[in-house]
Design an enzyme around this catalytic site. Structure first.
Site, mmCIF file in Angstrom:
data_model
loop_
_atom_site.group_PDB
_atom_site.id
_atom_site.type_symbol
_atom_site.label_atom_id
_atom_site.label_comp_id
_atom_site.label_asym_id
_atom_site.label_seq_id
_atom_site.Cartn_x
_atom_site.Cartn_y
_atom_site.Cartn_z
ATOM 1 N N LYS A 127 57.425 42.241 37.262
ATOM 2 C CA LYS A 127 56.909 41.218 38.176
ATOM 3 C C LYS A 127 57.997 40.443 38.897
ATOM 4 C CE LYS A 127 52.358 40.525 36.376
ATOM 5 N NZ LYS A 127 51.408 39.433 36.178
ATOM 6 N N LYS A 148 55.219 33.136 32.601
ATOM 7 C CA LYS A 148 54.562 34.445 32.691
ATOM 8 C C LYS A 148 55.486 35.572 32.241
ATOM 9 C CE LYS A 148 52.021 34.953 36.513
ATOM 10 N NZ LYS A 148 51.587 34.854 37.950
ATOM 11 N N GLY A 200 46.296 39.416 32.033
ATOM 12 C CA GLY A 200 46.246 37.998 31.696
ATOM 13 C C GLY A 200 46.968 37.622 30.415
ATOM 14 N N HIS A 207 41.673 33.140 43.832
ATOM 15 C CA HIS A 207 42.384 34.411 43.692
ATOM 16 C C HIS A 207 41.896 35.305 44.831
ATOM 17 C CE1 HIS A 207 44.011 37.989 41.413
ATOM 18 N NE2 HIS A 207 43.205 38.555 42.305
ATOM 19 N N GLU A 210 48.056 40.859 45.343
ATOM 20 C CA GLU A 210 47.306 39.706 44.852
ATOM 21 C C GLU A 210 47.975 38.388 45.220
ATOM 22 O OE1 GLU A 210 44.913 41.596 41.084
ATOM 23 O OE2 GLU A 210 46.495 40.152 40.615
ATOM 24 N N GLU A 255 51.279 39.173 42.424
ATOM 25 C CA GLU A 255 51.681 40.504 41.958
ATOM 26 C C GLU A 255 51.032 41.587 42.816
ATOM 27 O OE1 GLU A 255 50.310 42.112 38.294
ATOM 28 O OE2 GLU A 255 48.315 41.250 38.448
ATOM 29 N N ASN A 261 49.254 45.449 42.350
ATOM 30 C CA ASN A 261 48.766 46.504 41.458
ATOM 31 C C ASN A 261 48.808 47.829 42.202
ATOM 32 O OD1 ASN A 261 48.192 44.892 39.170
ATOM 33 N ND2 ASN A 261 46.406 44.101 40.241
ATOM 34 N N ARG A 314 47.418 50.749 41.889
ATOM 35 C CA ARG A 314 46.353 51.656 41.443
ATOM 36 C C ARG A 314 45.047 51.246 42.106
ATOM 37 N NH1 ARG A 314 43.865 47.627 38.533
ATOM 38 N NH2 ARG A 314 45.314 46.311 37.406
ATOM 39 N N VAL A 325 39.317 47.894 39.423
ATOM 40 C CA VAL A 325 37.939 47.857 38.946
ATOM 41 C C VAL A 325 36.988 47.439 40.082
ATOM 42 C CG1 VAL A 325 36.358 46.717 37.315
ATOM 43 C CG2 VAL A 325 38.701 47.265 36.599
#
Ligand code: ADP
Length: 447
Positions: free
Chosen positions: A116, A158, A165, A208, A275, A287, A289, A291, A294
């Site tokens: 990250k 973090k 999370g 978010h 994000e 961050e 992702n 991929r 969901v």
């Protein structure tokens, strides 16, 4: 072009990939653990291979068994779904070393975004606005104190290798810093085998907001707008919608354009999500992702495109089937995540499904691997279904969600369905007036 692909996953996402492949005329191979011999993805695929015992580390995460399954079935490519090996750069390297194709970005891009700190540095270089925070890792409590004093409290600590999370701790004031710092580190060590942490300004009331991006593998990049995933419990999403109720068309075009340009400049290939936290009209990168996520179906709902098909096309070297100008938002989509969990504590509730009935009708999509008589094994993620609705506007989507929820039957186990019935009676949900803390507050008061 691929004749046959292997899906290195289970549950609803394995079905999702099988469906896209079948529409493209591509044969599918399911892999499964012994606990999943009767699972829907095994039944739905053209072929299946048992790759190990129940535990994920000995099956869905067991790289040699997955490569061997490709070799015995003649599958040419692997779709990783989400979770498991989907963001494992080492796996991608091994796949490529075996002359197989990974349906996803390069190992280098996965590695870059999986760390990250590197991800934030890269984002900043590409012109993406980031959350104010430490310059890199914070090695000790003295440095943490210095960074926090400069930034101002509250701060969030973090894990550099974080995800899901975990390894995240908030310190409201200096007195809480040392404890937060030590717990974040030990959680990070336990969850990721890496105790490096970094720090950010803790935003008080952000939403978010995440931007769906796609690299065509030929140097081009597009964005497919944003999703609002602010309704979270323990930093995990439970309800997602697109477009974001708080984002204007101008803001969408601005942040989307920045993200699409960044993707093109990186030479990124395939689906990705950038994000952000969004507060007072500003976007702050947290961050990326690398991929399929969901919640991708809400984006599919408003743009009418199949993101898995596009992933496969890009992996085949065909590029995308659309350009940025072809993409027009049509209406509003909402997804809810149905978990096999018992309220009010969200404790796991695996077991046998005695009756399952999926809702239907206009604008309703149920992505689930459940069936009558299926036994949910206790070894994996508790997500058992995603109910996605689409309407011409947000009120219509909400009404449709309430209607579809009323039709859904999952008997035999406890699920989170009652949570959504309750949320749909809340004024703030109906008006879209919520931030990332709204659900935790609501749960504390109502459950
Ligand atoms: P993970 O990879 O573990 O999901 P993220 O960095 O994506 O971690 O953060 C997950 C969630 O944690 C965010 O959606 C948000 O709710 C919360 N969060 C993360 N960073 C901050 C921050 N700087 N301020 C406030 N909340 C944050």
């Amino acid at each position: 072009m691929f004749d046959k692909i292997l899906i290195a996953n289970r549950g609803e996402i394995a079905l999702r990939v099988i469906r896209a492949a079948r529409e493209m005329g591509i044969a599918t191979v399911a892999v499964h653990s012994t606990a999943d011999a009767d699972a829907m993805h095994v039944r739905m695929a053209d072929e299946s291979v048992c790759i190990g015992p129940a535990s994920g580390s000995q099956s869905y995460l067991h790289i040699p068994a997955i490569i061997a399954a490709c070799e015995v079935t003649g599958a040419q490519a692997i779709h990783p779904g989400y979770g498991f090996l989907s963001e494992n750069a080492n796996f991608v390297q091994i796949v490529e070393d075996h002359d197989l194709t990974f349906i996803g970005p390069s190992a280098a891009h996965i590695r870059m975004m999986g760390d990250k700190i590197t991800a934030k540095e890269t984002a900043e270089k590409l012109g993406i606005p980031v959350v104010p925070g430490s310059a890199g890792g914070v090695p000790d409590i003295e440095t943490a104190r210095k960074v926090a004093a400069e930034m101002g409290y509250p701060v969030i600590i973090k894990a550099t290798a974080g995800g899901g999370g975990r390894g995240m701790k908030v310190a409201e004031a200096e007195a809480k810093l040392e404890h937060a710092f030590r717990t974040a580190r030990s959680e990070a060590k336990a969850a990721f085998g890496n105790d490096e942490v970094y720090m950010e300004k803790y935003l008080q009331k952000p939403r978010h907001i995440e931007v769906q991006v796609f690299g065509d593998g030929k140097g081009g990049g597009v964005h497919l707008g944003e999703r609002d995933c602010s309704l979270q419990r323990r930093h995990q999403k439970v309800f997602e919608e697109a477009p974001g109720p708080a984002i204007s068309p101008e803001e969408r075009a601005r942040i989307g354009g920045i993200c699409a340009d960044a993707i093109a400049e990186m030479g990124y290939a395939g689906a990705g999500t950038i994000e952000f936290l969004y507060e007072d009209g500003e976007f702050y990168f947290i961050e990326m992702n690398t991929r399929l996520q969901v919640e991708h179906p809400v984006t599919e709902g408003i743009f009418g495109v199949d993101l898995v098909r596009e992933q496969i096309r890009v992996a085949e070297g065909l590029g995308l089937s659309f350009t940025q100008d072809d993409l027009q938002i049509n209406g509003h989509a909402i997804e809810i995540r149905i978990n096999a969990e018992k309220l009010p504590n969200f404790s796991p509730s695996p077991g046998k499904i005695t009756q399952y009935h999926a809702p239907g009708g206009l604008g309703v999509r149920m992505d689930s691997a459940l069936y009558d008589g299926y036994s949910i094994p206790p070894y994996y993620d508790s997500l058992i279904g995603k109910l996605i609705v689409h309407g011409r506007d947000r009120p219509e989507a909400l009404a449709r969600l309430a209607r579809a929820l009323g039709e859904l039957v999952i008997d035999g186990i406890e699920t989170t369905i009652p949570l959504f019935h309750a949320l749909l009676g809340e004024e703030d949900i109906l008006t879209g007036n919520y931030d990332i803390h709204w659900l935790e507050h609501w749960l504390a008061e109502n459950m």
